[in-house]
Design a protein around this motif. Sequence first.
Motif, PDB file in Angstrom:
ATOM      1  N   TYR A 264       0.814  -1.205   0.226  1.00  0.00           N
ATOM      2  CA  TYR A 264      -0.117   0.044  -0.047  1.00  0.00           C
ATOM      3  C   TYR A 264       0.824   1.286   0.094  1.00  0.00           C
ATOM      4  O   TYR A 264       0.725   2.133   1.080  1.00  0.00           O
ATOM      5  CB  TYR A 264      -0.848  -0.064   1.136  1.00  0.00           C
ATOM      6  CG  TYR A 264      -1.634  -1.394   1.076  1.00  0.00           C
ATOM      7  CD1 TYR A 264      -2.350  -1.464   0.033  1.00  0.00           C
ATOM      8  CD2 TYR A 264      -1.775  -1.856   2.578  1.00  0.00           C
ATOM      9  CE1 TYR A 264      -3.021  -3.075   0.250  1.00  0.00           C
ATOM     10  CE2 TYR A 264      -2.473  -3.268   2.456  1.00  0.00           C
ATOM     11  CZ  TYR A 264      -3.114  -3.637   1.163  1.00  0.00           C
ATOM     12  OH  TYR A 264      -3.577  -5.018   1.452  1.00  0.00           O
TER      13      TYR A 264
ATOM     14  N   ARG B  66       3.056  -0.598  -7.379  1.00  0.00           N
ATOM     15  CA  ARG B  66       2.118   0.572  -6.956  1.00  0.00           C
ATOM     16  C   ARG B  66       0.560  -0.017  -6.624  1.00  0.00           C
ATOM     17  O   ARG B  66       0.189  -0.689  -7.336  1.00  0.00           O
ATOM     18  CB  ARG B  66       1.971   1.585  -8.027  1.00  0.00           C
ATOM     19  CG  ARG B  66       0.925   2.583  -7.714  1.00  0.00           C
ATOM     20  CD  ARG B  66       1.001   3.602  -8.773  1.00  0.00           C
ATOM     21  NE  ARG B  66       2.082   4.506  -8.938  1.00  0.00           N
ATOM     22  CZ  ARG B  66       2.290   5.387  -9.784  1.00  0.00           C
ATOM     23  NH1 ARG B  66       1.749   5.350 -11.025  1.00  0.00           N
ATOM     24  NH2 ARG B  66       3.548   6.113  -9.725  1.00  0.00           N
ATOM     25  N   GLU B  67       0.114   0.382  -5.466  1.00  0.00           N
ATOM     26  CA  GLU B  67      -1.182   0.055  -5.161  1.00  0.00           C
ATOM     27  C   GLU B  67      -2.290   1.326  -5.254  1.00  0.00           C
ATOM     28  O   GLU B  67      -1.564   2.301  -4.719  1.00  0.00           O
ATOM     29  CB  GLU B  67      -1.349  -0.698  -3.811  1.00  0.00           C
ATOM     30  CG  GLU B  67      -0.620  -2.066  -3.649  1.00  0.00           C
ATOM     31  CD  GLU B  67       0.554  -2.096  -3.518  1.00  0.00           C
ATOM     32  OE1 GLU B  67       1.087  -1.132  -2.928  1.00  0.00           O
ATOM     33  OE2 GLU B  67       1.339  -3.361  -3.533  1.00  0.00           O
ATOM     34  N   TYR B  68      -3.190   1.014  -5.759  1.00  0.00           N
ATOM     35  CA  TYR B  68      -4.084   2.238  -5.865  1.00  0.00           C
ATOM     36  C   TYR B  68      -5.126   2.658  -4.602  1.00  0.00           C
ATOM     37  O   TYR B  68      -5.470   3.664  -4.583  1.00  0.00           O
ATOM     38  CB  TYR B  68      -4.860   2.089  -6.961  1.00  0.00           C
ATOM     39  CG  TYR B  68      -4.063   2.328  -8.212  1.00  0.00           C
ATOM     40  CD1 TYR B  68      -3.930   3.697  -8.878  1.00  0.00           C
ATOM     41  CD2 TYR B  68      -3.413   1.121  -9.044  1.00  0.00           C
ATOM     42  CE1 TYR B  68      -2.769   3.724  -9.839  1.00  0.00           C
ATOM     43  CE2 TYR B  68      -2.558   1.392 -10.294  1.00  0.00           C
ATOM     44  CZ  TYR B  68      -2.341   2.903 -10.397  1.00  0.00           C
ATOM     45  OH  TYR B  68      -1.395   3.036 -11.497  1.00  0.00           O
TER      46      TYR B  68
ATOM     47  N   PHE C 203      -6.593   7.589   1.387  1.00  0.00           N
ATOM     48  CA  PHE C 203      -6.893   6.087   1.082  1.00  0.00           C
ATOM     49  C   PHE C 203      -6.421   5.731  -0.277  1.00  0.00           C
ATOM     50  O   PHE C 203      -6.168   4.528  -0.813  1.00  0.00           O
ATOM     51  CB  PHE C 203      -8.463   5.656   0.912  1.00  0.00           C
ATOM     52  CG  PHE C 203      -9.200   6.345   2.172  1.00  0.00           C
ATOM     53  CD1 PHE C 203      -9.232   5.456   3.235  1.00  0.00           C
ATOM     54  CD2 PHE C 203      -9.882   7.393   2.417  1.00  0.00           C
ATOM     55  CE1 PHE C 203      -9.958   5.722   4.402  1.00  0.00           C
ATOM     56  CE2 PHE C 203     -10.539   7.798   3.482  1.00  0.00           C
ATOM     57  CZ  PHE C 203     -10.348   6.938   4.634  1.00  0.00           C
ATOM     58  N   SER C 204      -5.532   6.451  -0.871  1.00  0.00           N
ATOM     59  CA  SER C 204      -4.959   6.194  -2.222  1.00  0.00           C
ATOM     60  C   SER C 204      -3.545   6.445  -2.222  1.00  0.00           C
ATOM     61  O   SER C 204      -2.913   7.813  -2.165  1.00  0.00           O
ATOM     62  CB  SER C 204      -5.704   6.834  -3.377  1.00  0.00           C
ATOM     63  OG  SER C 204      -5.049   6.448  -4.267  1.00  0.00           O
ATOM     64  N   PRO C 205      -2.660   5.471  -2.196  1.00  0.00           N
ATOM     65  CA  PRO C 205      -1.211   5.836  -1.963  1.00  0.00           C
ATOM     66  C   PRO C 205      -0.587   6.608  -3.266  1.00  0.00           C
ATOM     67  O   PRO C 205       0.205   7.352  -2.903  1.00  0.00           O
ATOM     68  CB  PRO C 205      -0.646   4.386  -2.140  1.00  0.00           C
ATOM     69  CG  PRO C 205      -1.626   3.448  -1.559  1.00  0.00           C
ATOM     70  CD  PRO C 205      -2.932   4.008  -1.917  1.00  0.00           C
ATOM     71  N   PRO C 206      -0.943   6.309  -4.407  1.00  0.00           N
ATOM     72  CA  PRO C 206      -0.473   7.423  -5.294  1.00  0.00           C
ATOM     73  C   PRO C 206      -0.334   8.869  -5.147  1.00  0.00           C
ATOM     74  O   PRO C 206       0.350   9.661  -5.446  1.00  0.00           O
ATOM     75  CB  PRO C 206      -1.133   7.146  -6.645  1.00  0.00           C
ATOM     76  CG  PRO C 206      -1.767   5.742  -6.422  1.00  0.00           C
ATOM     77  CD  PRO C 206      -1.927   5.581  -4.970  1.00  0.00           C
TER      78      PRO C 206
END
Lengths: 418, 225
Positions: free
Chosen positions: A62, A148-150, B22-25
């Motif tokens: 994550y 990469r996790e979204y 909630f979103s790693p990117p």
Amino acid sequence: MTDGGRRTRLTVVVLAACFTISIIAVSVSGQSETVSIAPADTAIAVRPPAPPTSVVAEDYKYDNAKHLVLSWVPSIDDQPGRTLVLGYRIFRSSGGGAFMPAGSALPGASSFRDERLSKDSSYVYYVAAVSATDTVASIKTQAISPKREYLHLDLVWLFVIAFCISSSVIYFIWKARAGKKLFVRKIAGLDAVDEAIGRATEMGRPILFIPGIQDMDDVQTIAGLTILGRVAKQIADYDTRIRMPVSRSLVMTAARETIKAAYQIAGRPDAYSDDMVNYVTDEQFGYVAAVDGIMVREKPATIFLLGAFFAESLILAETGNSIGAIQIAGTARPAQLPFFIAACDFTLIGEELFAASAYLSGEPKQLGSLKGQDVGKGLAMAAILLGVLSVTLGQAFDIGFFNWLADGLSTIFSAAVE
Amino acid sequence: MKRQVPLFITFFVGTLLIVSVFSPPIETLGEDFSVFFDIIAVFAFFLGGGNLLRVHLTKISRRKHDWAYSIVTLVGFVVMLWAGLFKVWNEGGIAASVTAEESLFGMIFNSVLIPLQSTMYSLLAFFIASASYRAFRAKNREATILLVAAFIILLGRTAFGTMLTAWMPSSLSAMEIPNLAIWIMNSPNLAGQRAILIGIGLGVVSMSLRIILGVERTYLGDDGK
């Protein structure tokens, strides 16, 4: 030295290189016997340490493809009583290149998180155990690239809880817009706002508004300014004077805009002046000294202390108390609440500070958001009650269901908090 | 339009920052926005300094009440600014650290500002005494409970409190004053604090949603009606 009546000559040979002590016992008759004393710690000091084993590089879950996690089983010479290893060095090869140092770990460590990597490159690692004299490398890991996790699936419970509370707030705002009557309990501190402004008007003295000592990136300051908007409108209506010394430049500009808009809504834009809000200093106690001075010199009839406060809370509130002003305070810092309760006439405790603007506006859709907040409180109360019961019954009677429930609740809320 | 653009920006940025949790990117978005805020805040220093100068120069020029204190403020402001900007008495000249101890800035900071700060902070001790006196007067049932709890905690933190109940048998150790003080702090006090914190968390969520959804517009000078 005597040994059972026999005279014995001792020769102690110290082998300095390995610190092993050999004792050669020679009897009077000339027979000799050598005994070596080699304590574990000293005996292994001369040899290289054993390398760490089972070195594995894995993707760090994550994240944005920036990290890898390296784990290993520590060297057998890195254990209590066998402290030959002074630490570990981690080496990394990027894209098949030479191995370069990537970091280090203390003795006893068994993992390392490598940062600032790229998903477009593959990485190979090895870990070296370091002693005073040697550096012994482990075998190399398989090549791996960070992924990469979204979605952060570890935060799924936080998402569920936040979704429930947010949905209830939005639902009640929508219901209120549709015309449903909502009951909101009375908040004494906010009911007193009218009275406090009226008192200042009658006495012909100014109102002092202090929005705390934090900047506009603190939600408490924003809460203070939303209340200022409501208060300023009444001040404009009553033609009362307001003084607002601030400790942050951005708060000064935001507060000026808020008051100016309130005067415009009240239909008295000409009565507004930039001098109502002035910057003092960012320095905590310098600000306190200046505000205390204003209190003592100008003797405001009403003081609002609404925002983020720290050690200065009691100094300000007690000075305000000493000049006989009505004081309405509110903060979301639990450590400062007792001071305000002791020194002020009314205190908005925690959530009341955030509810104040909605409460003062009296608009149904704003009040609806407060109702949604109550659903969150209900959920929190139910979870606490269930948690207490399940832990108590689970431990008292060792019933599997309650233990399972307690573990489940602990998992949900621990994950949400982390 | 004057209202709609800020409302849209608030909605867009607020929603994006919630999603970033909630979103790693986009997980570093919150930190990036903090940096933007700091940059804006640095420029706002000029506004603050300018306002300080204007307020006090006006006060001096119009000979307003207590105008002499404004001279002290302005002298302090200008001297500190001059010492800091030009690194006065810094050993390494303009390239040296502004907070170097031997510099004029460092000397004023250590010899004037810190003692003044300490003086203000020390006032807290006297104010705690006067506030405690008022808070602990047993006017009603709640105030009496507060008084008793405070008395136990104060005693429990002193050697005298330990001595008072040292004679108790070990079976009654829970009733010893230091242990009672620990229990009050760890159980009722902590439970109360956590209840307040849960309420604060919910209040922040509710208020944030009001702002993001445009229900709360007071900060834009709009009462929403």
